[in-house]
Design a protein around this motif. Structure first.
Motif, PDB file in Angstrom:
ATOM      1  N   SER A   7      14.927   9.200  -4.096  1.00 20.53           N
ATOM      2  CA  SER A   7      14.328   9.565  -5.381  1.00 20.53           C
ATOM      3  C   SER A   7      12.979   8.885  -5.489  1.00 20.53           C
ATOM      4  CB  SER A   7      15.237   9.154  -6.545  1.00 20.53           C
ATOM      5  OG  SER A   7      15.361   7.753  -6.611  1.00 20.53           O
ATOM      6  N   THR A   8      12.032   9.591  -6.095  1.00 24.36           N
ATOM      7  CA  THR A   8      10.691   9.043  -6.306  1.00 24.36           C
ATOM      8  C   THR A   8      10.351   9.166  -7.778  1.00 24.36           C
ATOM      9  OG1 THR A   8       9.663  11.177  -5.787  1.00 24.36           O
ATOM     10  CG2 THR A   8       9.915   9.589  -3.974  1.00 24.36           C
ATOM     11  N   GLU A   9       9.826   8.093  -8.336  1.00 25.25           N
ATOM     12  CA  GLU A   9       9.522   8.061  -9.767  1.00 25.25           C
ATOM     13  C   GLU A   9       8.094   7.581  -9.987  1.00 25.25           C
ATOM     14  OE1 GLU A   9      10.855   5.665 -13.822  1.00 25.25           O
ATOM     15  OE2 GLU A   9      11.752   5.154 -11.882  1.00 25.25           O
ATOM     16  N   PRO A  10       7.201   8.416 -10.537  1.00 25.02           N
ATOM     17  CA  PRO A  10       5.855   7.938 -10.882  1.00 25.02           C
ATOM     18  C   PRO A  10       5.944   6.928 -12.022  1.00 25.02           C
ATOM     19  CG  PRO A  10       5.968  10.344 -10.831  1.00 25.02           C
ATOM     20  CD  PRO A  10       7.372   9.843 -10.818  1.00 25.02           C
ATOM     21  N   VAL A  11       5.240   5.802 -11.882  1.00 25.62           N
ATOM     22  CA  VAL A  11       5.308   4.764 -12.916  1.00 25.62           C
ATOM     23  C   VAL A  11       3.930   4.377 -13.445  1.00 25.62           C
ATOM     24  CG1 VAL A  11       7.505   3.810 -12.171  1.00 25.62           C
ATOM     25  CG2 VAL A  11       5.408   2.947 -11.150  1.00 25.62           C
ATOM     26  N   GLY A  12       2.870   4.965 -12.946  1.00 28.58           N
ATOM     27  CA  GLY A  12       1.532   4.655 -13.434  1.00 28.58           C
ATOM     28  C   GLY A  12       0.508   5.482 -12.691  1.00 28.58           C
ATOM     29  N   GLN A  13      -0.616   5.797 -13.372  1.00 26.96           N
ATOM     30  CA  GLN A  13      -1.608   6.661 -12.743  1.00 26.96           C
ATOM     31  C   GLN A  13      -2.951   6.504 -13.439  1.00 26.96           C
ATOM     32  OE1 GLN A  13      -1.995  11.359 -12.986  1.00 26.96           O
ATOM     33  NE2 GLN A  13      -0.285  10.792 -11.649  1.00 26.96           N
ATOM     34  N   GLY A  14      -4.028   6.550 -12.680  1.00 26.48           N
ATOM     35  CA  GLY A  14      -5.373   6.536 -13.233  1.00 26.48           C
ATOM     36  C   GLY A  14      -6.309   7.319 -12.333  1.00 26.48           C
ATOM     37  N   GLU A  46       1.754  13.713  -6.363  1.00 21.26           N
ATOM     38  CA  GLU A  46       2.729  14.678  -5.853  1.00 21.26           C
ATOM     39  C   GLU A  46       2.733  14.723  -4.329  1.00 21.26           C
ATOM     40  OE1 GLU A  46       5.069  15.956  -7.753  1.00 21.26           O
ATOM     41  OE2 GLU A  46       4.078  14.653  -9.232  1.00 21.26           O
ATOM     42  N   LEU A  47       1.568  14.578  -3.712  1.00 30.34           N
ATOM     43  CA  LEU A  47       1.516  14.530  -2.247  1.00 30.34           C
ATOM     44  C   LEU A  47       2.253  13.302  -1.717  1.00 30.34           C
ATOM     45  CD1 LEU A  47      -2.189  15.617  -1.595  1.00 30.34           C
ATOM     46  CD2 LEU A  47      -0.115  16.927  -1.079  1.00 30.34           C
ATOM     47  N   LEU A  48       2.070  12.158  -2.392  1.00 31.65           N
ATOM     48  CA  LEU A  48       2.761  10.941  -1.968  1.00 31.65           C
ATOM     49  C   LEU A  48       4.270  11.106  -2.123  1.00 31.65           C
ATOM     50  CD1 LEU A  48       2.832   7.985  -1.084  1.00 31.65           C
ATOM     51  CD2 LEU A  48       2.408   7.332  -3.473  1.00 31.65           C
ATOM     52  N   ARG A  49       4.719  11.648  -3.245  1.00 28.81           N
ATOM     53  CA  ARG A  49       6.153  11.843  -3.445  1.00 28.81           C
ATOM     54  C   ARG A  49       6.734  12.787  -2.390  1.00 28.81           C
ATOM     55  NH1 ARG A  49       7.385  13.462  -9.496  1.00 28.81           N
ATOM     56  NH2 ARG A  49       9.512  12.920  -8.831  1.00 28.81           N
ATOM     57  N   ALA A  50       6.012  13.876  -2.118  1.00 26.53           N
ATOM     58  CA  ALA A  50       6.494  14.834  -1.118  1.00 26.53           C
ATOM     59  C   ALA A  50       6.559  14.182   0.264  1.00 26.53           C
ATOM     60  CB  ALA A  50       5.590  16.061  -1.093  1.00 26.53           C
ATOM     61  N   HIS A  51       5.567  13.364   0.588  1.00 25.94           N
ATOM     62  CA  HIS A  51       5.558  12.673   1.881  1.00 25.94           C
ATOM     63  C   HIS A  51       6.765  11.748   1.992  1.00 25.94           C
ATOM     64  CE1 HIS A  51       3.494  10.620   5.342  1.00 25.94           C
ATOM     65  NE2 HIS A  51       4.343   9.662   4.958  1.00 25.94           N
ATOM     66  N   THR A  60      -4.413   4.924   6.203  1.00 21.84           N
ATOM     67  CA  THR A  60      -3.429   5.553   5.334  1.00 21.84           C
ATOM     68  C   THR A  60      -3.212   7.003   5.757  1.00 21.84           C
ATOM     69  OG1 THR A  60      -3.860   4.140   3.437  1.00 21.84           O
ATOM     70  CG2 THR A  60      -3.024   6.345   2.973  1.00 21.84           C
ATOM     71  N   THR A  61      -1.945   7.393   5.875  1.00 22.11           N
ATOM     72  CA  THR A  61      -1.607   8.763   6.244  1.00 22.11           C
ATOM     73  C   THR A  61      -0.575   9.293   5.261  1.00 22.11           C
ATOM     74  OG1 THR A  61       0.057   7.914   7.787  1.00 22.11           O
ATOM     75  CG2 THR A  61      -2.095   8.466   8.695  1.00 22.11           C
ATOM     76  N   VAL A  62      -1.028  10.107   4.345  1.00 23.82           N
ATOM     77  CA  VAL A  62      -0.153  10.822   3.419  1.00 23.82           C
ATOM     78  C   VAL A  62      -0.347  12.305   3.691  1.00 23.82           C
ATOM     79  CG1 VAL A  62       0.342  11.353   1.004  1.00 23.82           C
ATOM     80  CG2 VAL A  62      -0.248   9.015   1.672  1.00 23.82           C
ATOM     81  N   ASP A  63       0.705  13.004   4.003  1.00 22.92           N
ATOM     82  CA  ASP A  63       0.615  14.412   4.370  1.00 22.92           C
ATOM     83  C   ASP A  63      -0.168  15.195   3.323  1.00 22.92           C
ATOM     84  OD1 ASP A  63       2.199  13.760   6.512  1.00 22.92           O
ATOM     85  OD2 ASP A  63       4.048  14.567   5.648  1.00 22.92           O
ATOM     86  N   GLY A  64      -1.214  15.886   3.765  1.00 25.20           N
ATOM     87  CA  GLY A  64      -1.999  16.730   2.880  1.00 25.20           C
ATOM     88  C   GLY A  64      -3.137  16.037   2.167  1.00 25.20           C
ATOM     89  N   LEU A  65      -3.275  14.709   2.352  1.00 27.46           N
ATOM     90  CA  LEU A  65      -4.313  13.945   1.654  1.00 27.46           C
ATOM     91  C   LEU A  65      -5.433  13.583   2.629  1.00 27.46           C
ATOM     92  CD1 LEU A  65      -5.029  12.633  -1.096  1.00 27.46           C
ATOM     93  CD2 LEU A  65      -3.925  10.547  -0.266  1.00 27.46           C
ATOM     94  N   ALA A  66      -6.658  14.034   2.328  1.00 27.33           N
ATOM     95  CA  ALA A  66      -7.792  13.781   3.218  1.00 27.33           C
ATOM     96  C   ALA A  66      -8.119  12.295   3.247  1.00 27.33           C
ATOM     97  CB  ALA A  66      -9.010  14.563   2.758  1.00 27.33           C
ATOM     98  N   GLY A  67      -8.528  11.820   4.440  1.00 23.63           N
ATOM     99  CA  GLY A  67      -8.847  10.411   4.575  1.00 23.63           C
ATOM    100  C   GLY A  67     -10.023  10.149   5.476  1.00 23.63           C
ATOM    101  N   ASP A  68     -11.040  11.042   5.445  1.00 33.88           N
ATOM    102  CA  ASP A  68     -12.168  10.908   6.359  1.00 33.88           C
ATOM    103  C   ASP A  68     -13.515  10.882   5.652  1.00 33.88           C
ATOM    104  OD1 ASP A  68     -12.158  13.492   5.463  1.00 33.88           O
ATOM    105  OD2 ASP A  68     -12.254  14.437   7.442  1.00 33.88           O
TER     106      ASP A  68
END
Length: 453
Positions: free
Chosen positions: A351-358, A334-339, A245-253
């Motif tokens: 357009s990006t719309e958040p529809v759920g979060q935990g 927000e990082l995912l939406r910006a990406h 997974t590569t989302v700009d600004g999100l650590a994955g290591d």
């Protein structure tokens, strides 16, 4: 009260447990009322009300939660001065997906090859039956030694936060000394496991528009911007060449330093086709428990059957991002939406719309409740000691409860071991696991009440 007498009682109750789970599975209680009737979920809630009332619970109530669904609450008083334990399950289920992929009807419990098949058998209607079996076994062997609160959620699978918001508005309702979340599972059948970590989750709906309407691909294709092609480009940007997974600004290591997951065993559990490689880098445990993971849950575009030679004007997708402890789910959203917005090509409208979060969750495993659970598991699974594992899925309520009751000890057990295939076709539960985990929970409540460790 000996562990043998508790086990014998649970064994004698298994035929009744099968009948009850059959009744519960028959409710098509998917909390997406655009797909399934609200009456199915309401029927399941009434079934639970009746079951708790029959067990002597007080203050049994259907809670109308802010997301438009219902949860069910009940209180079973114990001895004066006893500790209070909250038992959690959820009765809503995932849609059956492709009905034709099921070997037997998804909403009819069917026994086959030593397992009980049906949507919700493991996730998580079976969890409610586990709680009932444990309490019945204690009643038959000296009584329930703690105060028990039961909460059964009606929209966990939707991630719409109804019960979380209700609990925040009524903070005394679910207050407890220990909380048992019956919505995880053993690392594999026969290996008693407490889940000590959950990834969080965010859901984002992505819409891309390029034209006022579809165009003939022969007349306009090659110059007209294709919204579906733009969507494919954006979705591809979410993964590296190896599938990470590569989302700009999100650590994955990050790395997982607990129980490890053998590559070949994972391939078998996930039913990976021969010749298809696993994706990502690091150990399997790193990838599924310690790192973010993106999944495209659905795409709105023309189906192959009936498709016309057209350049598409619009396309959209629903994207899930799982986030590990240490990452804030709101920040990840927000990082995912910006990406997604940054990687949309050709100046297409996006357009990006958040529809759920935990939020993600990590338990405090150095506590009396965990020691009581370890002893219970050792007794219910002779020759085995309790293991601790992570889980890639999320249970948003855990963080809400941890925030509301910071002194409460939270443990996650359940019936969703790999062979259960939750969220997929042919979901099933092992009756042997249901039996042993019910014994485990009964012994845990006894141990916790007495302070044994």
């Amino acid at each position: 009260m000996s562990s043998h007498s508790v086990a014998a009682t649970v064994a004698s109750l298994m035929p009744r447990a099968k009948e009850e789970l059959t009744e519960l599975v028959a409710f098509k209680s998917v909390a997406d009322f655009g797909q399934f009737p609200r009456s199915e979920s309401e029927g399941a809630a009434r079934w639970i009300v009746d079951a708790l009332t029959a067990e002597g619970f007080q203050d049994v109530a259907v809670l109308d939660t802010p997301d438009g669904t219902q949860s069910v609450y009940g209180f079973l008083p114990g001895p004066e001065g006893a500790r209070t334990v909250l038992l959690y399950a959820h009765y809503d289920v995932q849609p059956p997906l492709d009905d034709t992929g099921w070997a037997t009807p998804p909403f009819e419990l069917t026994e086959r090859d030593g397992r009980w098949y049906g949507r919700g058998t493991a996730d998580c209607k079976g969890g409610l039956i586990m709680h009932l079996l444990a309490l019945r076994a204690l009643k038959a062997n000296g009584g329930v030694p703690v105060h028990v609160k039961v909460i059964v959620e009606g929209s966990e699978e939707q991630g719409t936060g109804g019960l979380e918001r209700y609990a925040e508005a009524h903070p005394e309702l679910l207050r407890a000394d220990a909380i048992v979340i019956g919505d995880s599972g053993n690392f594999r059948p026969g290996l008693p496991t407490v889940t000590s970590m959950l990834r969080g989750m965010t859901l984002v709906r992505l819409q891309i528009d390029t034209l006022e309407g579809n165009l003939h691909s022969g007349q306009f294709g090659g110059a007209a911007p294709d919204a579906l092609a733009a969507l494919v480009r954006v979705l591809d940007s979410l993964r590296a060449e190896d599938g990470s997974t590569t989302v700009d600004g999100l650590a994955g290591d990050a790395v997982w330093d607990g129980l490890q997951y053998d590559d070949e065993q994972f391939r078998q559990d996930a039913h990976v086709l021969d010749g298809v490689r696993l994706i990502g880098s690091g150990t399997v445990a790193d990838r599924i428990w310690a790192r973010p993971a993106v999944t495209v849950l659905g795409i709105d575009c023309p189906p192959v059957v009936g498709a016309t030679p057209s350049v598409q004007a619009s396309a959209r997708a629903l994207i899930s991002l799982r986030v590990p402890p240490g990452t804030d789910a709101a920040e990840a959203t927000e990082l995912l939406r910006a990406h997604l917005e940054a990687h949309t090509p050709w100046g297409a409208r996006v357009s990006t719309e958040p529809v759920g979060q935990g939020q993600p969750f990590r338990a405090d495993t150095d506590s009396p409740a965990y020691r009581a659970m370890a002893d219970a598991m050792a007794a219910a699974y002779p020759g085995q000691e309790m293991s601790q594992a992570g889980q890639g899925g999320s249970i948003p309520l855990c963080n809400t409860l941890a925030a509301l009751y910071p002194q409460a000890e939270i443990l996650l057990i359940g019936l969703s071991e790999p062979e259960a295939r939750i969220h997929a076709v042919n979901e099933s539960v092992s009756p042997e696991e249901l039996e042993r985990l019910s014994v485990t929970e009964a012994l845990f409540l006894r141990n916790y009440a007495s302070g044994a460790s």
